[in-house]
Design a protein around this motif. Structure first.
Motif, PDB file in Angstrom:
ATOM      1  N   SER A 597       0.831  -1.204   0.000  1.00  0.00           N
ATOM      2  CA  SER A 597       0.000   0.000   0.000  1.00  0.00           C
ATOM      3  C   SER A 597       0.865   1.254   0.000  1.00  0.00           C
ATOM      4  CB  SER A 597      -0.948   0.015   1.191  1.00  0.00           C
ATOM      5  OG  SER A 597      -0.292   0.427   2.359  1.00  0.00           O
ATOM      6  N   MET A 598       2.041   1.162   0.605  1.00  0.00           N
ATOM      7  CA  MET A 598       2.961   2.314   0.559  1.00  0.00           C
ATOM      8  C   MET A 598       3.309   2.617  -0.893  1.00  0.00           C
ATOM      9  SD  MET A 598       4.097   3.424   3.617  1.00  0.00           S
ATOM     10  CE  MET A 598       5.840   3.763   3.615  1.00  0.00           C
ATOM     11  N   PHE A 599       3.481   1.542  -1.655  1.00  0.00           N
ATOM     12  CA  PHE A 599       3.857   1.715  -3.054  1.00  0.00           C
ATOM     13  C   PHE A 599       2.680   2.230  -3.891  1.00  0.00           C
ATOM     14  CE2 PHE A 599       4.139  -0.100  -7.349  1.00  0.00           C
ATOM     15  CZ  PHE A 599       5.307   0.513  -7.778  1.00  0.00           C
ATOM     16  N   THR A 600       1.526   1.552  -3.747  1.00  0.00           N
ATOM     17  CA  THR A 600       0.404   1.925  -4.614  1.00  0.00           C
ATOM     18  C   THR A 600      -0.223   3.261  -4.219  1.00  0.00           C
ATOM     19  OG1 THR A 600      -1.068   0.581  -3.271  1.00  0.00           O
ATOM     20  CG2 THR A 600      -0.182  -0.431  -5.250  1.00  0.00           C
ATOM     21  N   ALA A 601      -0.442   3.459  -2.906  1.00  0.00           N
ATOM     22  CA  ALA A 601      -1.167   4.657  -2.473  1.00  0.00           C
ATOM     23  C   ALA A 601      -0.314   5.912  -2.603  1.00  0.00           C
ATOM     24  CB  ALA A 601      -1.651   4.491  -1.043  1.00  0.00           C
ATOM     25  N   VAL A 602       0.984   5.773  -2.466  1.00  0.00           N
ATOM     26  CA  VAL A 602       1.828   6.959  -2.564  1.00  0.00           C
ATOM     27  C   VAL A 602       2.411   7.098  -3.960  1.00  0.00           C
ATOM     28  CG1 VAL A 602       3.797   8.186  -1.606  1.00  0.00           C
ATOM     29  CG2 VAL A 602       2.340   6.824  -0.103  1.00  0.00           C
ATOM     30  N   THR A 603       3.268   6.141  -4.354  1.00  0.00           N
ATOM     31  CA  THR A 603       3.927   6.240  -5.656  1.00  0.00           C
ATOM     32  C   THR A 603       2.935   6.059  -6.807  1.00  0.00           C
ATOM     33  OG1 THR A 603       5.727   5.128  -4.521  1.00  0.00           O
ATOM     34  CG2 THR A 603       6.010   5.531  -6.853  1.00  0.00           C
ATOM     35  N   GLY A 604       2.105   5.025  -6.690  1.00  0.00           N
ATOM     36  CA  GLY A 604       1.171   4.709  -7.775  1.00  0.00           C
ATOM     37  C   GLY A 604       0.165   5.809  -8.028  1.00  0.00           C
ATOM     38  N   SER A 605      -0.497   6.280  -6.946  1.00  0.00           N
ATOM     39  CA  SER A 605      -1.516   7.305  -7.174  1.00  0.00           C
ATOM     40  C   SER A 605      -0.863   8.629  -7.574  1.00  0.00           C
ATOM     41  CB  SER A 605      -2.408   7.472  -5.940  1.00  0.00           C
ATOM     42  OG  SER A 605      -1.671   7.941  -4.862  1.00  0.00           O
ATOM     43  N   ARG A 606       0.356   8.866  -7.104  1.00  0.00           N
ATOM     44  CA  ARG A 606       1.081  10.073  -7.523  1.00  0.00           C
ATOM     45  C   ARG A 606       1.334  10.041  -9.022  1.00  0.00           C
ATOM     46  NH1 ARG A 606       5.012  13.934  -5.282  1.00  0.00           N
ATOM     47  NH2 ARG A 606       4.687  15.628  -6.752  1.00  0.00           N
ATOM     48  N   ALA A 607       1.699   8.855  -9.515  1.00  0.00           N
ATOM     49  CA  ALA A 607       1.967   8.721 -10.949  1.00  0.00           C
ATOM     50  C   ALA A 607       0.716   9.048 -11.748  1.00  0.00           C
ATOM     51  CB  ALA A 607       2.442   7.307 -11.263  1.00  0.00           C
ATOM     52  N   LEU A 608      -0.427   8.519 -11.285  1.00  0.00           N
ATOM     53  CA  LEU A 608      -1.683   8.806 -11.996  1.00  0.00           C
ATOM     54  C   LEU A 608      -2.022  10.290 -11.952  1.00  0.00           C
ATOM     55  CD1 LEU A 608      -4.007   5.790 -11.029  1.00  0.00           C
ATOM     56  CD2 LEU A 608      -2.958   6.299 -13.240  1.00  0.00           C
ATOM     57  N   VAL A 609      -1.858  10.870 -10.761  1.00  0.00           N
ATOM     58  CA  VAL A 609      -2.139  12.299 -10.612  1.00  0.00           C
ATOM     59  C   VAL A 609      -1.237  13.103 -11.546  1.00  0.00           C
ATOM     60  CG1 VAL A 609      -1.934  14.272  -9.027  1.00  0.00           C
ATOM     61  CG2 VAL A 609      -3.047  12.164  -8.279  1.00  0.00           C
ATOM     62  N   ASN A 610       0.046  12.735 -11.585  1.00  0.00           N
ATOM     63  CA  ASN A 610       0.980  13.444 -12.448  1.00  0.00           C
ATOM     64  C   ASN A 610       0.603  13.308 -13.909  1.00  0.00           C
ATOM     65  OD1 ASN A 610       2.336  14.147 -10.202  1.00  0.00           O
ATOM     66  ND2 ASN A 610       4.183  12.950 -10.617  1.00  0.00           N
ATOM     67  N   LEU A 611       0.193  12.086 -14.292  1.00  0.00           N
ATOM     68  CA  LEU A 611      -0.191  11.861 -15.676  1.00  0.00           C
ATOM     69  C   LEU A 611      -1.386  12.722 -16.059  1.00  0.00           C
ATOM     70  CD1 LEU A 611      -0.044   8.042 -16.489  1.00  0.00           C
ATOM     71  CD2 LEU A 611       1.159   9.908 -17.646  1.00  0.00           C
ATOM     72  N   ILE A 612      -2.338  12.819 -15.142  1.00  0.00           N
ATOM     73  CA  ILE A 612      -3.567  13.543 -15.447  1.00  0.00           C
ATOM     74  C   ILE A 612      -3.390  15.053 -15.324  1.00  0.00           C
ATOM     75  CG2 ILE A 612      -6.003  13.861 -14.792  1.00  0.00           C
ATOM     76  CD1 ILE A 612      -5.917  10.922 -13.799  1.00  0.00           C
ATOM     77  N   TYR A 613      -2.738  15.454 -14.224  1.00  0.00           N
ATOM     78  CA  TYR A 613      -2.675  16.899 -13.939  1.00  0.00           C
ATOM     79  C   TYR A 613      -1.320  17.537 -14.220  1.00  0.00           C
ATOM     80  CZ  TYR A 613      -7.080  16.081 -11.521  1.00  0.00           C
ATOM     81  OH  TYR A 613      -8.354  15.738 -11.228  1.00  0.00           O
ATOM     82  N   GLY A 614      -0.280  16.739 -14.275  1.00  0.00           N
ATOM     83  CA  GLY A 614       1.067  17.312 -14.384  1.00  0.00           C
ATOM     84  C   GLY A 614       1.256  18.122 -15.653  1.00  0.00           C
ATOM     85  N   GLY A 615       2.029  19.190 -15.543  1.00  0.00           N
ATOM     86  CA  GLY A 615       2.379  19.981 -16.716  1.00  0.00           C
ATOM     87  C   GLY A 615       1.220  20.743 -17.339  1.00  0.00           C
ATOM     88  N   ARG A 616       0.119  20.899 -16.594  1.00  0.00           N
ATOM     89  CA  ARG A 616      -0.987  21.676 -17.124  1.00  0.00           C
ATOM     90  C   ARG A 616      -1.248  22.865 -16.233  1.00  0.00           C
ATOM     91  NH1 ARG A 616      -5.526  17.303 -17.375  1.00  0.00           N
ATOM     92  NH2 ARG A 616      -6.740  19.130 -16.818  1.00  0.00           N
ATOM     93  N   LYS A 617      -1.881  23.843 -16.823  1.00  0.00           N
ATOM     94  CA  LYS A 617      -2.253  24.986 -16.010  1.00  0.00           C
ATOM     95  C   LYS A 617      -3.621  24.702 -15.412  1.00  0.00           C
ATOM     96  CE  LYS A 617      -2.346  29.974 -16.013  1.00  0.00           C
ATOM     97  NZ  LYS A 617      -1.167  30.792 -16.182  1.00  0.00           N
ATOM     98  N   LEU A 618      -3.691  24.717 -14.092  1.00  0.00           N
ATOM     99  CA  LEU A 618      -4.937  24.342 -13.435  1.00  0.00           C
ATOM    100  C   LEU A 618      -5.484  25.501 -12.628  1.00  0.00           C
ATOM    101  CD1 LEU A 618      -3.829  20.902 -11.948  1.00  0.00           C
ATOM    102  CD2 LEU A 618      -5.334  21.231 -13.908  1.00  0.00           C
ATOM    103  N   THR A 619      -6.799  25.640 -12.676  1.00  0.00           N
ATOM    104  CA  THR A 619      -7.403  26.659 -11.823  1.00  0.00           C
ATOM    105  C   THR A 619      -8.170  26.037 -10.675  1.00  0.00           C
ATOM    106  OG1 THR A 619      -9.208  26.719 -13.416  1.00  0.00           O
ATOM    107  CG2 THR A 619      -7.593  28.505 -13.530  1.00  0.00           C
ATOM    108  N   THR A 620      -8.748  24.860 -10.941  1.00  0.00           N
ATOM    109  CA  THR A 620      -9.452  24.155  -9.865  1.00  0.00           C
ATOM    110  C   THR A 620      -9.004  22.700  -9.840  1.00  0.00           C
ATOM    111  OG1 THR A 620     -11.231  23.624 -11.371  1.00  0.00           O
ATOM    112  CG2 THR A 620     -11.558  25.545  -9.928  1.00  0.00           C
ATOM    113  N   LEU A 621      -9.271  22.039  -8.701  1.00  0.00           N
ATOM    114  CA  LEU A 621      -8.955  20.614  -8.575  1.00  0.00           C
ATOM    115  C   LEU A 621     -10.204  19.880  -8.120  1.00  0.00           C
ATOM    116  CD1 LEU A 621      -5.522  20.117  -6.808  1.00  0.00           C
ATOM    117  CD2 LEU A 621      -6.146  19.589  -9.156  1.00  0.00           C
ATOM    118  N   SER A 622     -10.406  18.700  -8.691  1.00  0.00           N
ATOM    119  CA  SER A 622     -11.548  17.894  -8.295  1.00  0.00           C
ATOM    120  C   SER A 622     -11.147  16.997  -7.129  1.00  0.00           C
ATOM    121  CB  SER A 622     -12.023  17.071  -9.493  1.00  0.00           C
ATOM    122  OG  SER A 622     -12.963  16.125  -9.097  1.00  0.00           O
ATOM    123  N   VAL A 623     -11.017  17.621  -5.970  1.00  0.00           N
ATOM    124  CA  VAL A 623     -10.602  16.830  -4.811  1.00  0.00           C
ATOM    125  C   VAL A 623     -11.533  17.080  -3.633  1.00  0.00           C
ATOM    126  CG1 VAL A 623      -8.936  18.524  -3.988  1.00  0.00           C
ATOM    127  CG2 VAL A 623      -8.655  16.135  -3.354  1.00  0.00           C
TER     128      VAL A 623
END
Lengths: 623, 312
Positions: A597-623
């Motif tokens: 879970s340390m791997f999936t919840a931290v590294t894994g979900s970070r990777a997904l977040v980065n893929l989706i949100y990384g490198g974009r200009k964001l004004t709001t977050l769906s969190v």
């Protein structure tokens, strides 16, 4: 401050690493999807019975004659696996095969993984289910070591007496002391001083002390005691192993636990009464001279047995005629081990007798050099049967000649049996001799039996709980954290896959508490995401830009996640050390779940977040 | 709809700390009192004895089963429904006789021998010898102590001794509360429950660590404010995540209680009680204990920084 655009991007290698780990997880978890086939496993009861393709054809023909459809036949490492489509066919087939194949083969029910052959060839196996999930019986047995040591000391009393007599030392008494040890009383100090060096020379395993002016105490040294205990334990394990074969169990476990205990696990065995009867049988040995005057085969075919002889059968069913008079019984055997004869290199068995036994054997063999001698293995068994509704316990014995050899010399304390066909045969004979030697008392101190339907129900309930828990947690996460919640759910699914893959790879036992451990880690894996997301929300509320908030959320929550997981891991490790069967399973899945879970919840979900949100200009977050 | 957020709350938690302390002490006294006077309803794993679960094709009557067994010489046997009306659990206390291992078979044969018993099936049978039970009690206690000690050392190493003692105080509080609950309501305490208690030890620290982390962070970040103010602030700031994490784990354990089957029920109860009380204790017991032990900002500042600060 760096620009927020580059904050949430992983280098390519990190994505690759995560993909690789997930690929590994999927591949190793895959065999669990195929379920199991009801199967019958057949193996030879003895070394000289081969299971080959000819035998495979014979089995196929037998089942074909009964019109029992076979799903698949597999020949592997000297055993034949017959798979069936359903349990009814399996049970019918097992009965027929047991009847037709007789005592030469062991026919056992088995649940064989239905994963394709190439997967098993690659070492990919489904999770190993504990007895509480597949049904079966677990025994914990204790060898009575105090009684063992007492038996050994008793045998030393005779030994000491014989030694003193042959050294012509005058003693008043020799006896075992209640607190342990053998004590000798002498007439005077001179006799004692004469005895001490002689005993030291001939009984080197014993330590001497002088509790009184006219006495000498002999105690077993620590090394000696350890050896004897190990021997007693190994002897019992050997005996149990032989007996379990008779029960027809596909994957039995017979293992040493601690210094004086033996764990016996018999998956699929339901008739515990029969199991206990077979495991609890006692065995003895008898050495008898062969009847050289009469024809053995003729006696067997005519049924006319000479007055002073008895007719036996050897392990291959051939008749053996032995004299009625018993030369020696098994309780005189102290040790038996197999090895190679240094003179001719042939397989041989070394037998050691105790003092009294050696004396008797010497007398019995000195006049019979050149004659043959047979060793009879006798098992005392009980069987409970229902007769007219009442339970009847009947005791019966099974006798078998395990060896016939020519006496070459006067046999005493240590002798050897040669002329054996193979090292395998020598090893088997040594095992049987040990099994029939002076037995250490053994007692069942724990039993856990789970019926087959209960096992199935436990699996069903366990997996249902896990599945519902996954749904409930997933729904909550989506409701509360929207798109980030979905990311957490993806990480959670990945976590479950990794746990299953790790359990399959390690072949650690999955028990019902083990499933509870998985359910618990599902809750705890999401905890990490909750911590991260709450932190992101907090950062957003404090006016941080979305990209910086994501970055800070993952970064700052990590320490907390690490701390809380390590403390749970400490508890899990303590639990593992405490470990008794099913609880160990809980500790294992909990530990694995925390790590993955340390791997999936931290590294894994970070990777997904980065893929989706990384490198974009964001004004709001769906969190 | 899911707006039970606790953002921007300004609850003066520690104002109630004396009350909470009093409450905790009162509850713990009840728990300890119950443990001393009512004792635990220890399961087979610890007491030794025999338990046999059988299933009848139709609803069965435990009284009748008890009578059947008494007639066959099992006067000390208890029988009760287990889960459904068709399932019956039979308990037989430990016996001194040597053939205790065959007891389960004899009982099953007895039940199958009487009218209407032909289709009785064995669900599970367990026999635990008295020496094994005694050992499990000792080893279980040792494992719990070991876990507490390990966590104390870890938290001390990661934080500071006052916070570490606060954490362990909170954890001990949770363990006594959970075990006391089992004593008070006489729920059977078996090996799986013991495993749950150890998991509670690990999990209880989780929430505490979340609060402690923030306390440390705020002590370092904020120059103003008393210890009480900073602690209150930290508890308020982390309130949302301590409750949310507990809630999520609680969800999975509640699911286990309802769907995990009778065998896992005790385990689930222990986890539910442990998680709920653990959340409370990480807010009150841990921080209040550290406060009483006289924690101050200086205790949490990194050493190197401290010396640098002294030189203008």
């Amino acid at each position: 401050m760096s620009t927020p655009y580059t904050l949430n991007q992983y280098p390519l290698w990190k994505y690759l690493l995560i993909s690789l780990v997930m690929l590994w997880g999927l591949i190793f978890a895959l065999p669990n999807l195929f379920g199991e086939d009801p199967a019958v496993q057949i193996s030879g009861a003895r070394a000289n019975i081969v299971v080959d393709s000819a035998f495979q054809n014979r089995v196929a023909a037998l089942l074909d004659a009964e019109k029992l459809p076979i799903k698949r036949l597999e020949l592997q490492e000297g055993r034949l696996l017959v798979r069936f489509a359903d349990p009814e066919t399996q049970l019918k087939a097992a009965d027929i095969l047991k009847d037709q194949l007789g005592r030469d083969y062991i026919v056992a029910l088995n649940l064989a993984s239905a994963a394709p052959g190439f997967m098993r060839a690659l070492g990919l196996n489904p999770m190993y289910l504990g007895l509480d999930l597949r049904g079966g019986v677990h025994f914990l047995m204790q060898v009575d070591m105090d009684a063992t040591i007492k038996q050994i000391e008793d045998s030393y009393v005779d030994e000491v007496r014989a030694q003193l007599r042959s050294e012509k030392v005058l003693y008043t008494s020799v006896g075992r002391v209640a607190t342990g040890g053998v004590q000798v009383e002498f007439k005077d100090a001179a006799e004692r001083d004469k005895a001490a060096p002689a005993l030291r020379k001939n009984l080197s395993g014993l330590q001497q002390s002088q509790p009184g002016p006219l006495s000498l105490k002999l105690t077993l040294g620590e090394r000696e005691i350890k050896e004897k205990r190990d021997f007693a334990l190994q002897q019992n394990i050997t005996t149990l192993r032989n007996r379990v074969n008779e029960l027809g169990v596909a994957e039995p476990i017979i293992q040493q636990q601690g210094s004086d205990r033996i764990v016996v696990q018999l998956p699929g065995v339901q008739d515990t009464a029969r199991a206990k009867e077979i495991l609890g049988a006692t065995a003895t040995l008898e050495f008898r001279l062969a009847d050289e005057e009469n024809d053995w085969n003729q006696a067997a075919t005519s049924g006319h047995v000479p007055l002073n002889s008895r007719l036996y059968k050897d392990r291959n069913g051939r008749p053996v005629l032995l004299q009625k008079r018993v030369m020696l019984t098994g309780d005189a055997i102290v040790d038996a081990s197999s090895g190679l004869d240094p003179q001719n290199g042939g397989a041989t068995v070394y037998v050691t007798l105790d003092g009294k036994g050696a004396k008797r054997f010497e007398d019995a063999t000195k006049d019979n050099i050149g004659k043959r001698m047979g060793v009879v293995f006798i098992e005392n068994k009980t069987e409970t049967k229902r007769v007219n509704g009442d339970l009847k316990k009947t005791a019966f014995t099974v006798e078998e000649v395990i060896n016939v050899a020519t006496i070459r010399d006067r046999l005493s304390r240590r002798f050897q049996i040669t002329g054996l066909e193979s090292t395998r045969e020598a090893r088997d004979l040594a095992l049987l001799l040990r099994a029939g030697a002076l037995v250490s008392p053994i007692e069942i101190i724990e039993e856990r039996t789970v019926g087959p339907s209960a096992g199935k129900e436990n699996i069903a309930q366990g997996f249902r709980a896990a599945f519902i828990s996954f749904l409930v947690i997933g729904a909550f996460m989506v409701l509360r954290y929207k798109r980030f919640g979905m990311i957490a759910n993806a990480a959670l699914a990945a976590n479950v896959v990794l746990i299953i893959a790790a359990l399959s790879t390690l072949q650690a036992t999955l028990s019902l508490p083990g499933i509870a451990g998985i359910v618990l880690t599902m809750g705890m894996a999401v905890d990490a995401n909750v911590l991260i997301y709450e932190r992101i929300r907090e950062e957003l509320r404090n006016g941080t830009t979305p990209q910086a908030a994501i970055h800070a959320g993952f970064d700052r929550a990590f320490d907390t996640i690490l701390d809380s997981n390590i403390t749970t891991l400490i508890a899990a490790i303590m639990l593992f050390g405490f470990g008794s069967g099913p609880i160990k399973g809980f500790a294992v899945t909990l530990s694995i779940g925390i790590l993955t879970s340390m791997f999936t919840a931290v590294t894994g979900s970070r990777a997904l977040v980065n893929l989706i949100y990384g490198g974009r200009k964001l004004t709001t977050l769906s969190v | 709809m899911w707006r039970f957020d606790f953002y921007n709350t300004h609850i003066d938690f520690l104002r109630w700390s004396k009350l909470a302390m009093g409450w905790s002490i009162a509850v713990l006294l009840i728990a300890v009192g119950s443990l001393l006077f009512r004792g635990m309803n220890l399961g087979l794993d610890f007491t030794g004895g025999t338990v046999i679960e059988v299933q009848y094709p139709n609803p069965a009557d435990p009284t009748q089963i008890r009578a059947t067994l008494a007639k066959a010489g099992f006067g000390d046997a208890q029988a009760q429904h287990f889960g459904t009306a068709r399932d019956v659990l039979i308990r037989i206390p430990p016996r001194a006789q040597t053939n205790a291992a065959t007891l389960s078979n004899d009982v099953l044969h007895t039940l199958q021998g009487v009218e209407g018993g032909a289709n009785v099936t064995l669900v599970r049978a367990e026999f635990v010898g008295p020496q094994v039970g005694q050992e499990l009690v000792e080893q279980g206690g040792l494992a719990a102590l070991g876990a507490l000690l390990g966590i104390l050392v870890y938290v001390m190493f990661r934080f500071e001794w006052r916070l570490a003692i606060g954490t362990v105080a909170a954890t001990v509080h949770d363990v006594i509360f959970t075990v006391g609950w089992f004593s008070l309501f006489q729920i059977e305490f078996d090996l799986t429950v013991l495993a749950a208690v150890l998991a509670v030890i690990g999990y209880s620290v989780n929430d505490t660590v979340v609060v402690l982390d923030r306390i440390r962070e705020n002590f370092r970040k904020r120059r103003k404010g008393t210890a009480i103010e900073i602690m209150n602030l930290s508890i308020n700031e982390t309130l949302s995540r301590t409750t949310m994490t507990s809630f999520v784990t609680l969800l999975s354990v509640i699911v286990m209680y309802f769907f995990g089957g009778t065998v896992m029920r005790g385990f689930s109860i222990a986890m539910i009680v442990g998680i709920v009380v653990g959340t409370y204790s990480s807010i009150y017991v841990a921080s209040a204990t550290a406060l009483y032990l006289g924690i101050s900002r200086e205790d949490l500042l990194p050493r190197a920084k401290e010396t640098a600060d002294e030189r203008p």
